[in-house]
Structure formats: structure tokens, C-alpha cells
Design a protein around this motif. Structure first.
Motif, PDB file in Angstrom:
ATOM      1  N   VAL A 201       0.833  -1.204   0.000  1.00 34.99           N
ATOM      2  CA  VAL A 201       0.000   0.000   0.000  1.00 34.99           C
ATOM      3  C   VAL A 201       0.871   1.258   0.000  1.00 34.99           C
ATOM      4  N   LEU A 202       1.898   1.270   0.849  1.00 31.39           N
ATOM      5  CA  LEU A 202       2.774   2.435   0.928  1.00 31.39           C
ATOM      6  C   LEU A 202       3.497   2.662  -0.401  1.00 31.39           C
ATOM      7  N   SER A 203       3.976   1.599  -1.013  1.00 28.15           N
ATOM      8  CA  SER A 203       4.668   1.729  -2.303  1.00 28.15           C
ATOM      9  C   SER A 203       3.716   2.231  -3.385  1.00 28.15           C
ATOM     10  N   THR A 204       2.477   1.735  -3.371  1.00 32.10           N
ATOM     11  CA  THR A 204       1.477   2.183  -4.350  1.00 32.10           C
ATOM     12  C   THR A 204       1.192   3.672  -4.199  1.00 32.10           C
ATOM     13  N   VAL A 205       1.087   4.123  -2.954  1.00 28.24           N
ATOM     14  CA  VAL A 205       0.863   5.558  -2.702  1.00 28.24           C
ATOM     15  C   VAL A 205       2.047   6.378  -3.209  1.00 28.24           C
ATOM     16  N   LEU A 206       3.259   5.892  -2.955  1.00 28.88           N
ATOM     17  CA  LEU A 206       4.458   6.607  -3.417  1.00 28.88           C
ATOM     18  C   LEU A 206       4.506   6.694  -4.942  1.00 28.88           C
TER      19      LEU A 206
ATOM     20  N   LEU B 217      -6.064  18.017   7.116  1.00 29.26           N
ATOM     21  CA  LEU B 217      -5.088  16.952   7.321  1.00 29.26           C
ATOM     22  C   LEU B 217      -4.818  16.749   8.808  1.00 29.26           C
ATOM     23  N   ALA B 218      -4.712  17.849   9.564  1.00 32.21           N
ATOM     24  CA  ALA B 218      -4.494  17.741  11.010  1.00 32.21           C
ATOM     25  C   ALA B 218      -5.607  16.943  11.669  1.00 32.21           C
ATOM     26  N   ALA B 219      -6.860  17.161  11.234  1.00 31.80           N
ATOM     27  CA  ALA B 219      -7.988  16.417  11.801  1.00 31.80           C
ATOM     28  C   ALA B 219      -7.891  14.936  11.463  1.00 31.80           C
ATOM     29  N   PHE B 220      -7.543  14.621  10.214  1.00 32.92           N
ATOM     30  CA  PHE B 220      -7.432  13.217   9.810  1.00 32.92           C
ATOM     31  C   PHE B 220      -6.278  12.518  10.534  1.00 32.92           C
ATOM     32  N   VAL B 221      -5.154  13.215  10.690  1.00 36.50           N
ATOM     33  CA  VAL B 221      -4.032  12.639  11.435  1.00 36.50           C
ATOM     34  C   VAL B 221      -4.453  12.377  12.881  1.00 36.50           C
ATOM     35  N   ASN B 222      -5.220  13.280  13.460  1.00 36.93           N
ATOM     36  CA  ASN B 222      -5.694  13.090  14.829  1.00 36.93           C
ATOM     37  C   ASN B 222      -6.613  11.885  14.951  1.00 36.93           C
ATOM     38  N   LEU B 223      -7.379  11.601  13.900  1.00 36.61           N
ATOM     39  CA  LEU B 223      -8.219  10.397  13.925  1.00 36.61           C
ATOM     40  C   LEU B 223      -7.350   9.141  13.954  1.00 36.61           C
ATOM     41  N   THR B 224      -6.276   9.142  13.178  1.00 37.95           N
ATOM     42  CA  THR B 224      -5.343   8.010  13.220  1.00 37.95           C
ATOM     43  C   THR B 224      -4.758   7.870  14.620  1.00 37.95           C
ATOM     44  N   MET B 225      -4.349   8.982  15.234  1.00 36.20           N
ATOM     45  CA  MET B 225      -3.756   8.927  16.564  1.00 36.20           C
ATOM     46  C   MET B 225      -4.789   8.582  17.631  1.00 36.20           C
TER      47      MET B 225
ATOM     48  N   PRO C 246      -2.713  -2.136  11.252  1.00 34.47           N
ATOM     49  CA  PRO C 246      -2.089  -0.818  11.002  1.00 34.47           C
ATOM     50  C   PRO C 246      -2.675  -0.126   9.778  1.00 34.47           C
ATOM     51  N   LEU C 247      -3.078  -0.908   8.774  1.00 32.65           N
ATOM     52  CA  LEU C 247      -3.677  -0.308   7.581  1.00 32.65           C
ATOM     53  C   LEU C 247      -4.973   0.411   7.922  1.00 32.65           C
ATOM     54  N   LEU C 248      -5.756  -0.163   8.812  1.00 27.55           N
ATOM     55  CA  LEU C 248      -7.014   0.466   9.216  1.00 27.55           C
ATOM     56  C   LEU C 248      -6.745   1.778   9.949  1.00 27.55           C
ATOM     57  N   LEU C 249      -5.723   1.776  10.805  1.00 27.62           N
ATOM     58  CA  LEU C 249      -5.396   2.989  11.549  1.00 27.62           C
ATOM     59  C   LEU C 249      -4.901   4.094  10.628  1.00 27.62           C
ATOM     60  N   LEU C 250      -4.225   3.719   9.550  1.00 33.06           N
ATOM     61  CA  LEU C 250      -3.650   4.710   8.651  1.00 33.06           C
ATOM     62  C   LEU C 250      -4.638   5.254   7.627  1.00 33.06           C
ATOM     63  N   LEU C 251      -5.821   4.663   7.550  1.00 30.17           N
ATOM     64  CA  LEU C 251      -6.797   5.109   6.550  1.00 30.17           C
ATOM     65  C   LEU C 251      -7.159   6.593   6.693  1.00 30.17           C
ATOM     66  N   PRO C 252      -7.433   7.104   7.912  1.00 29.69           N
ATOM     67  CA  PRO C 252      -7.753   8.539   8.007  1.00 29.69           C
ATOM     68  C   PRO C 252      -6.618   9.434   7.515  1.00 29.69           C
TER      69      PRO C 252
ATOM     70  N   ALA D 180      -4.358   8.672   5.315  1.00 23.61           N
ATOM     71  CA  ALA D 180      -4.325   8.547   3.858  1.00 23.61           C
ATOM     72  C   ALA D 180      -5.394   9.429   3.222  1.00 23.61           C
ATOM     73  N   ALA D 181      -6.573   9.484   3.850  1.00 26.76           N
ATOM     74  CA  ALA D 181      -7.640  10.350   3.337  1.00 26.76           C
ATOM     75  C   ALA D 181      -7.235  11.816   3.417  1.00 26.76           C
ATOM     76  N   GLY D 182      -6.580  12.200   4.519  1.00 22.64           N
ATOM     77  CA  GLY D 182      -6.118  13.576   4.662  1.00 22.64           C
ATOM     78  C   GLY D 182      -5.082  13.948   3.622  1.00 22.64           C
ATOM     79  N   LEU D 183      -4.152  13.031   3.355  1.00 22.18           N
ATOM     80  CA  LEU D 183      -3.142  13.272   2.325  1.00 22.18           C
ATOM     81  C   LEU D 183      -3.786  13.391   0.943  1.00 22.18           C
ATOM     82  N   ALA D 184      -4.842  12.598   0.712  1.00 22.32           N
ATOM     83  CA  ALA D 184      -5.549  12.682  -0.568  1.00 22.32           C
ATOM     84  C   ALA D 184      -6.187  14.060  -0.739  1.00 22.32           C
ATOM     85  N   VAL D 185      -6.709  14.618   0.352  1.00 18.70           N
ATOM     86  CA  VAL D 185      -7.294  15.966   0.294  1.00 18.70           C
ATOM     87  C   VAL D 185      -6.221  16.996  -0.057  1.00 18.70           C
ATOM     88  N   VAL D 186      -5.059  16.904   0.607  1.00 19.69           N
ATOM     89  CA  VAL D 186      -3.973  17.861   0.358  1.00 19.69           C
ATOM     90  C   VAL D 186      -3.469  17.745  -1.082  1.00 19.69           C
TER      91      VAL D 186
END
Length: 366
Positions: free
Chosen positions: A11-16, A238-246, A262-268, A270-276
Motif C-alpha cells: 500500500v505504501l509503495s502504491t501511494v508513493l 489533514l491535522a484532523a485526519f491525522v488526529n483520527l489516526t492517533m 495498522p492499515l485500518l489505523l492509517l486510513l484517516p 491517507a484520506a487527509g493526504l488525498a485531500v492535500v
């Protein structure tokens, strides 16, 4: 081998790969691969050809690395966590560097700036009458932070004597420490720190010096105003989405017997990065892709082009060094956002403070 390590790396490689493929779309038309060019050369054959070649190389190298990672893990049971994402990023950087070198060579050989009037422009109204910082968009991040704090306070009395501090790739706890305010609330402190960091950096970048087009200064300033507001909103979200992960990480810490992918935790996040990234693609660098302001009369060209300042950008155009420039933060040529002026001592000090906070605070809290 951990069964979740491969999906995480894939997943990380695909995003990169996706981000690298989009990279040419994240810069303005006069900055192909971070090379400053006159607007009249924006459609030069070498630029179009290098853009196509770069994207083919990124897609091919990324796909091969991902497929090789999966085959080696399934057939030979060989897997190095994090290796494929690092190789994917390195392959993208190499392709970017080759494109940048080729365009620079043609630019110099054909002397693209010969006979052109070069200059810079400043709009003082951006200082005297700036756009309002969109503070209301910081509310979601602060609400998630407050919710995490409330849950932590309610949960703390019932926590066991030892709380988990680290989790393996499958989400299981593998390192514990004695219960204390520091260990139990460490996820909350991390969340508060990241929130403060994103908010402060967003505010600083909102006030950073714009890179205006001297050929159309008024139109460029208008686009910059809209660009700065939209970019700030995307970063605050993005700050809000990162806070959801945390928040998810905190919940796992306070329920150490639970396993969460970990993939489930990182979904928010990832959504924030998609917005940015989506905002950056739609607006363009400095608002270059935004339509002209409705009702505004077309601006007459001044005949002055942006100054060729490639000599101040090092390391693939990612590091800016200009001792004669008083700016602390400048827009990046490579990637999204802003970077410090390494030729300005205040810029270096700002970077040192940020890095020190990121490195020292977690150690102190532990």
C-alpha cells in the motif's frame, strides 16, 4: 514473517508511485521538474517528452518492485520490511533527476532567457490587507484532540499496571512499561504535538512570501490569495485526519489486549493526504491552475518574466539557499508546500527548532 508487513509495504509503495506520477502536475507550467523556464517555453518538446518518459519510468519501476516483493515473500519467504517503499522512492527520485538534468541541458544550450526582461514583483496589499487565516477549519482537529483527552481521562483509572508502548506489524503489543501519566497519555501528547506543529506551520506558510508572476502581477496576486486559503484549509483538515489516526492508536494503547490492523489505523491519514494532494493538483503551484477571478478585466502583460533563479536551488531543486533573500519560507519547487531559505539564519533556526521538538519531546515524555 509477519502477515501484515507485505500489505503495508504494498500500500505504501502504491501511494508513493501515485504521488510520484502526479509530481509534474504539482508544479507550475514554468517550473517543469523544478527548472525555471519562460512561459513561452512551457510547451517545449523536451518538456513534454521528459514528462511522458518520467511517468513511464515511475509506473514501470514501481510495478516491478511491488510484484517482486510479493513474489519473493510468497515463493521464497523473503521480505525486508520497508525496503520496497524506500526503493520505490529512490527510483522516483532518480527518474525525476534525469528529467530535470535533460531539461536543464536544453535550456542552457538554447539559451531560453536570451533577450528576455527578467524581474520580481511584490504586492504590498498581501501584507497590509492579507486574507484571513481560516481558523474555523482547525476546529475538527481540536475536537478530535479534546475527544481523545476525554476518553483517556475516563479510561486511565481502569488501565492495568503495565501499558503497551509498541505494537508489531499485526497490531499486537510487544513492549510494555509501568503505568504512569507519561506512558498512558503518550498517544495524547503525540496528538497534541502534531496538531500544534501542523497549525503553526500552516500559519507560517500562510504568511510566507508569494512567488508572483511579474508578467501578470495583479492576476497572480489574486490567484495567490485563493491558493493560500485553499491550501491552508486542506492542511488543517489533514491535522484532523491525522488526529483520527492517533485517536485509533490511543484506543489500541488503552486496550492492549485488542488487535487493530495498522492499515485500518492509517486510513484517516491517507484520506487527509488525498485531500492535500487533490487540492494541490486542482489549484496548481501558487494558484496557477485556478481560473481568473470572475468579473475581473483581463490584465495586460508587462513583458517581464520571472527571474531565472535556478542557481539558488540545490539537490533536485528541493533546497533553497539565497543569502540575499530576506524570506524565511519559500514555496517548494519539488513536492507540496514550503521550505526554509537555508541562506537566511532565521530559516535555519526555524528548521532546527522544529526538528528538535520532533526529536526531543517524545524522549522527554517517555
Amino acid at each position: 514473517m509477519n502477515s501484515t508487513e507485505i500489505p503495508v509495504d504494498v500500500v505504501l509503495s502504491t501511494v508513493l508511485v501515485a504521488v510520484a506520477w502526479l509530481m509534474p502536475s504539482l508544479t507550475g507550467p514554468t517550473l517543469p521538474f523544478g527548472v525555471r523556464t519562460p512561459a513561452a517555453r512551457a510547451d517545449a518538446p523536451v518538456i513534454a517528452e521528459r514528462r511522458r518518459r518520467y511517468r513511464r519510468q515511475v509506473a514501470a519501476s514501481g510495478s516491478l518492485l511491488i510484484v517482486a516483493d510479493v513474489l519473493l515473500a510468497s515463493v521464497a519467504d523473503v521480505h525486508l520490511p520497508g525496503a520496497v517503499p524506500l526503493l520505490t522512492a529512490a527510483a522516483g527520485l532518480m527518474a525525476y533527476g534525469r528529467a530535470r538534468t535533460a531539461i536543464t541541458a536544453v535550456k542552457r544550450r538554447e539559451d531560453w532567457y536570451r533577450g528576455l526582461r527578467q524581474g520580481v514583483v511584490a504586492d504590498m496589499s498581501l501584507r497590509t490587507d492579507p486574507e484571513r487565516f481560516p481558523w474555523p477549519w482547525a476546529v475538527p482537529a481540536l475536537l478530535v484532540l479534546a475527544g481523545t483527552a476525554t476518553l483517556g481521562i475516563l479510561r486511565y483509572p481502569s488501565l492495568p499496571d503495565r501499558v503497551p508502548l509498541h505494537f508489531n506489524g499485526s497490531g499486537g503489543a510487544d513492549h510494555f512499561a509501568a503505568k504512569s501519566i507519561g506512558t498512558a497519555f503518550f498517544p495524547l501528547f503525540e496528538q497534541a504535538g502534531s496538531t500544534a506543529l501542523i497549525l503553526v506551520l500552516t500559519w507560517l506558510s500562510f504568511r510566507a512570501r508569494p512567488d508572483l508572476d511579474p508578467e501578470r502581477p495583479t492576476d497572480s496576486a489574486r490567484r495567490h490569495r485563493r491558493f493560500s486559503v485553499r491550501t491552508a484549509i486542506s492542511l488543517l483538515l489533514l491535522a484532523a485526519f491525522v488526529n483520527l489516526t492517533m485517536l485509533g492508536e490511543a484506543w489500541v494503547t488503552w486496550h492492549g489486549d485488542q488487535r487493530v490492523s495498522p492499515l485500518l489505523l492509517l486510513l484517516p491519514t491517507a484520506a487527509g493526504l488525498a485531500v492535500v494532494i487533490g487540492t494541490a493538483v486542482r489549484t496548481g503551484r501558487g494558484g496557477s491552475r485556478l481560473p481568473a477571478q470572475e468579473g475581473a478585466a483581463p490584465e495586460t502583460k508587462t513583458g517581464v518574466v520571472r527571474r531565472d533563479d535556478d542557481q539558488h536551488w540545490r539537490l533536485l531543486g528541493s533546497i533553497y539557499v539565497n543569502r540575499a533573500d530576506p524570506a524565511v519560507l519559500v514555496q517548494k519547487r519539488f513536492g507540496i508546500g514550503w521550505t526554509v531559505n537555508f541562506g537566511n539564519p532565521r530559516g535555519v533556526l526555524l528548521l532546527v527548532v522544529i526538528l528538535a521538538a520532533a526529536l526531543i519531546v517524545p524522549v522527554v515524555l517517555h
